[in-house]
Design an enzyme around this catalytic site. Sequence first.
Site, short mmCIF file in Angstrom:
data_model
loop_
_atom_site.label_atom_id
_atom_site.label_comp_id
_atom_site.label_asym_id
_atom_site.label_seq_id
_atom_site.Cartn_x
_atom_site.Cartn_y
_atom_site.Cartn_z
N VAL A 118 0.83 -1.21 0.00
CA VAL A 118 0.00 0.00 0.00
C VAL A 118 0.86 1.25 0.00
CG1 VAL A 118 -1.76 1.30 1.26
CG2 VAL A 118 -1.92 -1.19 1.14
N CYS A 119 1.93 1.24 0.78
CA CYS A 119 2.83 2.40 0.85
C CYS A 119 3.45 2.71 -0.50
CB CYS A 119 3.94 2.16 1.86
SG CYS A 119 3.38 1.91 3.54
N THR A 120 3.79 1.68 -1.23
CA THR A 120 4.42 1.88 -2.54
C THR A 120 3.45 2.59 -3.48
OG1 THR A 120 5.82 -0.06 -2.23
CG2 THR A 120 5.52 0.71 -4.49
N LEU B 53 3.17 6.37 -2.25
CA LEU B 53 4.31 7.23 -2.59
C LEU B 53 4.43 7.42 -4.10
CD1 LEU B 53 7.10 6.25 -0.04
CD2 LEU B 53 5.91 8.41 -0.26
#
Length: 224
Positions: A45-47, A50
Amino acid sequence: MPGLLLGDEAPNFEADTTQGRIRFHDFLGDSWGILFSHPRDFTPVCTTELGRAARLAAEFSKRNVKMIALSIDSVPDHLAWSKDINAYNGEQPEETLPFPIIADKNRELAVKLGMLDPDERDKDGMPLTARVVFVFGPDKKLKLSILYPATTGRNFDEILRVVDSLQLTAYKKVATPVDWKPGDSVMVVPTLADEEAKKLFPKGVFTKDLPSGKKYLRYTPQPE
């Protein structure tokens, strides 16, 4: 209780980032700022988040907003992760992103800012950093705080919309109604008398009739 409340001044912390060591107030300068945290590097999810943030960097820059991310891993990890983020965006897998990522390997800053998610933990049982969005004004004070659990990705279009609202309402005596988007009509703040509103908003003030007879729903075209 650790954390920041609306109106609090941002702590002037020092930290290592993918763009060198920073002092936070110096980094912000006279700009608005957005600090968004992530549970950890190399997570799905973070990828995506960002990657989206990188694509919107020019939009935030147009609004005089400096972006900075935080994740609990080290600078070398952040740099390696940045290659994945750029590749996810269909670009060359370089270490450079349009904004720095803070290294918070010991979670000291995440604890200080109240960013830990008590329900999501890593393989060692340590709590992960939640998905926090902090927006700071040029006065270094917190103007907006949105807190998502680690399992829910953010909507960066909504963050841009909120920044537009914050900047408009900071300088004009208006508020933005539900689902407002730039260019829509805005609302005259209740503290502004009718006569003063007419002077401030030459495009006109329009009141919606209500069963109560109270004239509190006052609209005006978005001021320049």
